[in-house]
Scaffold this active site. Structure first.
Site, PDB file in Angstrom:
ATOM      1  N   ASP A   1      38.871   5.936  12.195  1.00  0.00           N
ATOM      2  CA  ASP A   1      38.729   5.242  13.470  1.00  0.00           C
ATOM      3  C   ASP A   1      38.408   6.233  14.587  1.00  0.00           C
ATOM      4  O   ASP A   1      37.474   6.037  15.369  1.00  0.00           O
ATOM      5  CB  ASP A   1      40.028   4.482  13.779  1.00  0.00           C
ATOM      6  CG  ASP A   1      40.026   3.829  15.138  1.00  0.00           C
ATOM      7  OD1 ASP A   1      39.506   2.701  15.265  1.00  0.00           O
ATOM      8  OD2 ASP A   1      40.551   4.439  16.103  1.00  0.00           O
TER       9      ASP A   1
ATOM     10  N   LYS B   1      34.830   6.925  17.052  1.00  0.00           N
ATOM     11  CA  LYS B   1      34.870   7.039  18.508  1.00  0.00           C
ATOM     12  C   LYS B   1      34.350   8.398  18.966  1.00  0.00           C
ATOM     13  O   LYS B   1      33.664   8.490  19.988  1.00  0.00           O
ATOM     14  CB  LYS B   1      36.301   6.807  18.997  1.00  0.00           C
ATOM     15  CG  LYS B   1      36.813   5.396  18.720  1.00  0.00           C
ATOM     16  CD  LYS B   1      38.299   5.263  18.973  1.00  0.00           C
ATOM     17  CE  LYS B   1      38.792   3.865  18.660  1.00  0.00           C
ATOM     18  NZ  LYS B   1      40.258   3.724  18.805  1.00  0.00           N
TER      19      LYS B   1
END
Length: 433
Positions: free
Chosen positions: A203, A207
């Site tokens: 995750d 980003k």
């Protein structure tokens, strides 16, 4: 003067975030209309399970045919909050083809195919906004690509995953082990039943790719980001960090090389001094530290996940896209003019904390120091301590000056070959200095 004909919005996904988007659109309808200059109307909601009761949403708007919804031709903006690669990618490109702009929260898709999506948006003269894809409610994408557009960003350093920050904070503040802290995060709803995407850094890596691309005006894909999870972080690592006046965070780090010719993007656990602003970020909060030539050091802090915070970022983008729609303009697209190459992890230079299990006898420290010297790695401090159980071994902690990842890797390989080194207990980078 307000336009009376509403701008029509199609919502793809109605889970935790999507339901909050729909709720805010309804409860704040008058304010949104005043800020945009025209009312906004929820024209359709695409879901996988149509029989589920969705409070506040007209059942007649619910459909399982997302493709038909984005092809309608009268949709002004498509809000995509379903996540994943497909069908999200196809739905977004179809939306552009049929005249709609897009607001997305899909970090995985943008990290993998952001360039193609931007190209499709540009081809059809439509907007692609995605503030909610990174750090939830924290305004970060827009400041990087608009407010700092006249500046030169050199480094972006941040905590961009609330689940991992909650776990590490618990380990730090209570002395809990990794599994115990993860179990608490799961019980409180901060961690998914399968936490792999969070705790293994996937995750945060997505980003980081998005942030690096915007900050350095270069295309950075998920595959370009070095990723290391935090499942091996132990209570002993936190004890060592405290001895150094540090704590441990899972960091996303994007930086420009000193010569300006390349960039790096990485995600990994790191010790960070307690004096650094990121060290005080507690619980499930996120924070991102930006360093640039003219602005100096900036920090963005707030809730990085959750339905309402993420929906806030989605609605902010929706207002901006609707305003553009009314004026016949489009907002900023992709800026990749710099086209800087992405260097591998071997070129990254930082400090290291290495904990070794060694034989407790004279000459060991000299042997270890020789290996470091032979590989060009300068030692800052060394601490050796015998074990209370008296098993003939000792713990040796070495903190280096700044060294490249490649030189440190070679050093560790050589250390493992020494008869007096029983094992390498842990290796952790030291950042934020």
């Amino acid at each position: 003067m307000m336009r009376t004909r509403p701008l029509k919005v199609a919502l793809l996904g109605c889970g935790v975030v999507g339901s909050e988007v729909a709720r805010i659109m309804t409860t704040h309808a008058d304010d949104l209309a005043a800020r945009i200059g025209a009312p906004v109307e929820l024209a359709g909601v695409a879901v996988r399970r149509p029989d589920r009761v969705r409070e506040g949403i007209d059942p007649s708007l619910v459909t399982t045919d997302a493709t038909a919804l984005v092809k309608r031709g009268d949709i002004d903006v498509v809000v995509e909050v379903i996540g994943g690669i497909e069908p999200a990618r196809s739905l977004i490109t179809t939306a552009f083809e049929h005249g709609a702009s897009v607001v997305s929260a899909n970090k995985a898709l943008l990290a993998q195919d952001g360039a193609a999506l931007h190209a499709a948006a540009e081809e059809h003269a439509k907007d692609l906004y995605y503030e909610a894809a990174v750090a939830g409610a924290i305004p970060l994408i827009r400041p990087l690509r608009e407010s700092l557009a006249g500046d030169k960003v050199n480094r972006v350093l941040g905590i961009v995953n609330g689940t991992t920050n909650f776990i590490l904070d618990k380990m730090d503040s209570t002395g809990a082990g990794y599994q115990e802290a993860l179990d608490e995060a799961t019980a409180l709803g901060y961690a998914e039943a399968d936490p792999t995407a969070d705790v293994e850094g996937f995750d945060a890596a997505a980003k980081a790719a998005i942030l690096a691309g915007i900050a350095f005006h270069s295309r950075v894909r998920l595959d370009d980001v070095y990723r290391e999870g935090m499942t091996e972080v132990t209570a002993a690592d936190f004890a060592s960090a405290k001895n150094m006046g540090c704590t441990i965070k899972l960091l996303a780090i994007c930086e420009r090389a000193q010569d300006g010719g390349s960039v790096t993007a990485r995600v990994h656990p790191a010790m960070i001094p307690l004096s650094h602003p990121l060290a005080s970020v507690r619980g499930a909060y996120n924070a991102v530290f930006v360093e640039s030539d003219a602005s100096g050091q900036l920090m963005f802090y707030g809730p990085g996940a959750g339905g309402a915070p993420t929906a806030s970022a989605v609605l902010g983008d929706l207002v901006a896209v609707c305003r553009n729609r009314l004026s016949g303009a489009t907002g900023p697209g992709e800026s990749a003019y710099a086209a800087l190459p992405v260097s591998g992890m071997g070129d990254v230079v930082t400090r290291y904390h290495i904990s070794l299990d060694v034989a407790d006898k004279p000459g060991v420290l000299a042997q270890v120091a020789t290996v470091f010297a032979e590989h060009g790695v300068s030692i800052d401090t060394v601490r050796q301590q015998g074990r209370p159980e008296g098993d003939g071994d000792a713990s040796l902690v070495v903190v280096t000056h700044r060294a490249s990842d490649a030189s440190l890797t070679g050093t560790v390989e050589a250390l493992r070959k020494l008869d007096t080194v029983r094992g390498v207990a842990s290796i952790m980078r030291v950042e934020g200095e």
